[in-house]
Structure formats: C-alpha cells, structure tokens
Design a protein around this motif. Structure first.
Motif, PDB file in Angstrom:
ATOM      1  N   ARG A 153      12.037   0.266  -4.959  1.00  0.00           N
ATOM      2  CA  ARG A 153      11.278   0.433  -6.197  1.00  0.00           C
ATOM      3  C   ARG A 153      10.856   1.885  -6.325  1.00  0.00           C
ATOM      4  N   LYS A 154      10.768   2.341  -7.593  1.00  0.00           N
ATOM      5  CA  LYS A 154      10.465   3.756  -7.815  1.00  0.00           C
ATOM      6  C   LYS A 154       9.727   3.923  -9.136  1.00  0.00           C
ATOM      7  N   GLU A 155       8.909   4.978  -9.262  1.00  0.00           N
ATOM      8  CA  GLU A 155       8.161   5.259 -10.479  1.00  0.00           C
ATOM      9  C   GLU A 155       9.082   5.727 -11.595  1.00  0.00           C
ATOM     10  N   ARG A 156       8.709   5.366 -12.823  1.00  0.00           N
ATOM     11  CA  ARG A 156       9.499   5.657 -14.010  1.00  0.00           C
ATOM     12  C   ARG A 156       9.896   7.127 -14.106  1.00  0.00           C
ATOM     13  N   LYS A 157       8.939   8.021 -13.998  1.00  0.00           N
ATOM     14  CA  LYS A 157       9.251   9.446 -14.194  1.00  0.00           C
ATOM     15  C   LYS A 157      10.243   9.947 -13.144  1.00  0.00           C
ATOM     16  N   ARG A 158      10.165   9.438 -11.923  1.00  0.00           N
ATOM     17  CA  ARG A 158      11.111   9.842 -10.878  1.00  0.00           C
ATOM     18  C   ARG A 158      12.492   9.229 -11.124  1.00  0.00           C
ATOM     19  N   VAL A 159      12.531   8.009 -11.643  1.00  0.00           N
ATOM     20  CA  VAL A 159      13.802   7.342 -11.949  1.00  0.00           C
ATOM     21  C   VAL A 159      14.573   8.149 -12.989  1.00  0.00           C
ATOM     22  N   HIS A 160      13.888   8.581 -14.047  1.00  0.00           N
ATOM     23  CA  HIS A 160      14.558   9.345 -15.106  1.00  0.00           C
ATOM     24  C   HIS A 160      14.839  10.786 -14.691  1.00  0.00           C
ATOM     25  N   SER A 196      14.896  -2.340 -32.734  1.00  0.00           N
ATOM     26  CA  SER A 196      13.639  -2.960 -33.169  1.00  0.00           C
ATOM     27  C   SER A 196      12.560  -2.816 -32.108  1.00  0.00           C
ATOM     28  N   ALA A 197      12.883  -3.146 -30.868  1.00  0.00           N
ATOM     29  CA  ALA A 197      11.964  -2.979 -29.737  1.00  0.00           C
ATOM     30  C   ALA A 197      12.808  -2.815 -28.486  1.00  0.00           C
ATOM     31  N   ALA A 198      12.342  -2.007 -27.582  1.00  0.00           N
ATOM     32  CA  ALA A 198      13.083  -1.772 -26.344  1.00  0.00           C
ATOM     33  C   ALA A 198      12.108  -1.337 -25.260  1.00  0.00           C
ATOM     34  N   GLY A 199      12.535  -1.510 -24.036  1.00  0.00           N
ATOM     35  CA  GLY A 199      11.695  -1.068 -22.930  1.00  0.00           C
ATOM     36  C   GLY A 199      12.325  -1.411 -21.604  1.00  0.00           C
ATOM     37  N   HIS A 200      11.639  -1.012 -20.571  1.00  0.00           N
ATOM     38  CA  HIS A 200      12.133  -1.219 -19.219  1.00  0.00           C
ATOM     39  C   HIS A 200      11.718  -2.575 -18.665  1.00  0.00           C
ATOM     40  N   VAL A 201      12.508  -3.041 -17.732  1.00  0.00           N
ATOM     41  CA  VAL A 201      12.165  -4.238 -16.971  1.00  0.00           C
ATOM     42  C   VAL A 201      11.380  -3.752 -15.760  1.00  0.00           C
ATOM     43  N   GLU A 202      10.107  -4.082 -15.714  1.00  0.00           N
ATOM     44  CA  GLU A 202       9.264  -3.632 -14.618  1.00  0.00           C
ATOM     45  C   GLU A 202       9.647  -4.330 -13.325  1.00  0.00           C
ATOM     46  N   ALA A 203       9.344  -3.694 -12.216  1.00  0.00           N
ATOM     47  CA  ALA A 203       9.672  -4.239 -10.901  1.00  0.00           C
ATOM     48  C   ALA A 203       9.149  -5.667 -10.775  1.00  0.00           C
ATOM     49  N   LEU A 248       0.822  -1.207   0.000  1.00  0.00           N
ATOM     50  CA  LEU A 248       0.000   0.000   0.000  1.00  0.00           C
ATOM     51  C   LEU A 248       0.857   1.258   0.000  1.00  0.00           C
ATOM     52  N   ALA A 249       1.942   1.259   0.749  1.00  0.00           N
ATOM     53  CA  ALA A 249       2.814   2.445   0.818  1.00  0.00           C
ATOM     54  C   ALA A 249       3.354   2.818  -0.558  1.00  0.00           C
ATOM     55  N   GLU A 250       3.605   1.823  -1.405  1.00  0.00           N
ATOM     56  CA  GLU A 250       4.112   2.109  -2.752  1.00  0.00           C
ATOM     57  C   GLU A 250       3.017   2.639  -3.662  1.00  0.00           C
ATOM     58  N   ARG A 251       1.771   2.241  -3.399  1.00  0.00           N
ATOM     59  CA  ARG A 251       0.674   2.614  -4.291  1.00  0.00           C
ATOM     60  C   ARG A 251       0.121   4.008  -3.997  1.00  0.00           C
ATOM     61  N   VAL A 252       0.311   4.498  -2.792  1.00  0.00           N
ATOM     62  CA  VAL A 252      -0.226   5.806  -2.421  1.00  0.00           C
ATOM     63  C   VAL A 252       0.425   6.891  -3.282  1.00  0.00           C
ATOM     64  N   GLY A 253      -0.392   7.735  -3.883  1.00  0.00           N
ATOM     65  CA  GLY A 253       0.120   8.869  -4.639  1.00  0.00           C
ATOM     66  C   GLY A 253       0.542   8.563  -6.056  1.00  0.00           C
ATOM     67  N   ARG A 254       0.329   7.373  -6.556  1.00  0.00           N
ATOM     68  CA  ARG A 254       0.668   7.095  -7.957  1.00  0.00           C
ATOM     69  C   ARG A 254      -0.516   6.411  -8.621  1.00  0.00           C
ATOM     70  N   THR A 255      -0.605   6.584  -9.912  1.00  0.00           N
ATOM     71  CA  THR A 255      -1.701   5.968 -10.644  1.00  0.00           C
ATOM     72  C   THR A 255      -1.300   4.576 -11.079  1.00  0.00           C
ATOM     73  N   MET A 256      -2.274   3.791 -11.498  1.00  0.00           N
ATOM     74  CA  MET A 256      -2.006   2.432 -11.951  1.00  0.00           C
ATOM     75  C   MET A 256      -1.159   2.435 -13.223  1.00  0.00           C
ATOM     76  N   ALA A 257      -1.188   3.504 -14.004  1.00  0.00           N
ATOM     77  CA  ALA A 257      -0.467   3.547 -15.273  1.00  0.00           C
ATOM     78  C   ALA A 257       1.038   3.755 -15.089  1.00  0.00           C
ATOM     79  N   GLU A 258       1.463   4.210 -13.925  1.00  0.00           N
ATOM     80  CA  GLU A 258       2.885   4.475 -13.720  1.00  0.00           C
ATOM     81  C   GLU A 258       3.647   3.169 -13.513  1.00  0.00           C
ATOM     82  N   GLU A 259       4.706   3.001 -14.304  1.00  0.00           N
ATOM     83  CA  GLU A 259       5.548   1.812 -14.163  1.00  0.00           C
ATOM     84  C   GLU A 259       6.450   1.963 -12.946  1.00  0.00           C
ATOM     85  N   LEU A 260       6.679   0.856 -12.258  1.00  0.00           N
ATOM     86  CA  LEU A 260       7.637   0.817 -11.158  1.00  0.00           C
ATOM     87  C   LEU A 260       8.862   0.042 -11.610  1.00  0.00           C
ATOM     88  N   PHE A 261      10.042   0.532 -11.224  1.00  0.00           N
ATOM     89  CA  PHE A 261      11.291  -0.140 -11.552  1.00  0.00           C
ATOM     90  C   PHE A 261      12.001  -0.541 -10.270  1.00  0.00           C
TER      91      PHE A 261
END
Length: 194
Positions: free
Chosen positions: A29-36, A76-83, A3-16
C-alpha cells in the motif's frame, strides 16, 4: 492501517493497494501522491451517467484547483479505489461525494476495465497515472435537472449534459477542454456504442 503505514502521513492522505502491470495485487500500500509521482499501478473507477431518453451523458468540469486536469470536462464521477475497498464501493462513494447521487449497487452496470497509462505535468509537477479503471454506467430513466446535483466544491466546478455522439467526437478529436487520459478507439468504444 498498521502503525508502520501511518507514521509520517496525515489522516487525509489516501492509501492505494498497488498492482502489477498485469493487474495483480502486490500486497503493498502507498500514499496517493507517491503513487502518482512514482507511476505505480493502482485501481480507479469511472462512472458515466446516461440520461436514457435523450442519449446524453452527464459531464463534470473538474475543479480548477485539482492536481490533474484542472478545469477540464470529464467523466460524470471518478476516483480511486482506496486500499482495502472494492471497485463497486468506490463507484458508489464517488458518485455520492462528487454529485450527491446516492444509488444502490444494482444501478451500476459494469462495462469493462480500462488499462490507462498516462503521464503529464500539471501545476509544474510531474503526474503519472497508471490505473486499471473499472468503468460503470448508470442509466437515468428520467433526466435529472442540473440544479438537483449537489456538487463537491473541491472536486467539481459544474455539470452539464452532452449528447453521446458529441462527447465521443470531443474525446476522439482531443478537444483541449476535455480530459485526455483515455482513448475512445479501444475498450471505450463500448460506451459510445450504447
């Protein structure tokens, strides 16, 4: 997620899962936008698709609305490894999501891990990309027609094939139409020597 990780973030935000600069897990673990924004180390995948007989790599032009490298030619394709996920799971997911190409794990040949440290500004915002990129090669015995790929509109504008030598030259020469986040004179040389 707790729950502590979910507070203040939307479901669409990726966690790393965050890593140290040496690639060791930190347990955080941290949200994508904060990581970058903060430049935290994390995992990503690069999947290169090679049309074997023609010795051509499949390239994607990144969507113009992307937060980084909009409209540039890329892997060709790239992306993050989600938490909580693995690199191979992320590679399969990204190839399926971005190009509609669903392949078994055995189709992904691990080449190397590339440590990428990159900083730039896109759309007027600072962007720091500190990643450990797990680089895979997928070999197509027969060249797949471009119209057969199902492109994810929010990620990919278009795809094309280009000769391995031409891709290498464009990246080496820092062609402004290409993503400039990975060098071709170190570990990436392995890809271009296939």
């Amino acid at each position: 997620a707790p729950l502590a990780e979910r507070v203040g973030r939307t479901m669409a935000e990726e966690l790393f899962d965050l890593l140290t600069e040496a690639g060791e897990p930190t347990g955080v673990r941290k949200e994508r936008k904060r990581v970058h924004r903060d430049g935290d180390w994390h995992k990503a995948v690069h999947v290169w698709v090679l049309a074997e007989q023609e010795r051509e790599l499949l390239l994607q032009r990144r969507a113009f609305k992307k937060d980084s490298w909009p409209g540039r030619w890329d892997i060709s394709a790239a992306g993050h490894v989600e938490a909580g996920s693995s690199a191979i799971d992320a590679a399969q997911r990204e190839l399926g999501e971005e190009l509609g190409l669903h392949l078994p794990r055995e189709a992904f040949l691990p080449l190397f891990v590339y440590q990428q440290a990159y900083a730039n500004t896109f759309h007027g915002k600072a962007f720091v990309n500190n990643e450990f990129d797990f680089v895979y090669l997928v070999v197509l015995r027969e060249k797949r027609p471009l119209q057969d790929f199902q492109l994810q509109a929010e990620e990919v504008e278009e795809v094309t094939y280009a000769r391995v030598e031409d891709v290498h030259a464009s990246l080496r020469d820092k062609d402004p139409n290409f993503v400039d986040a990975y060098g071709v004179d170190d570990k990436y040389q392995k890809l271009f020597q296939l």
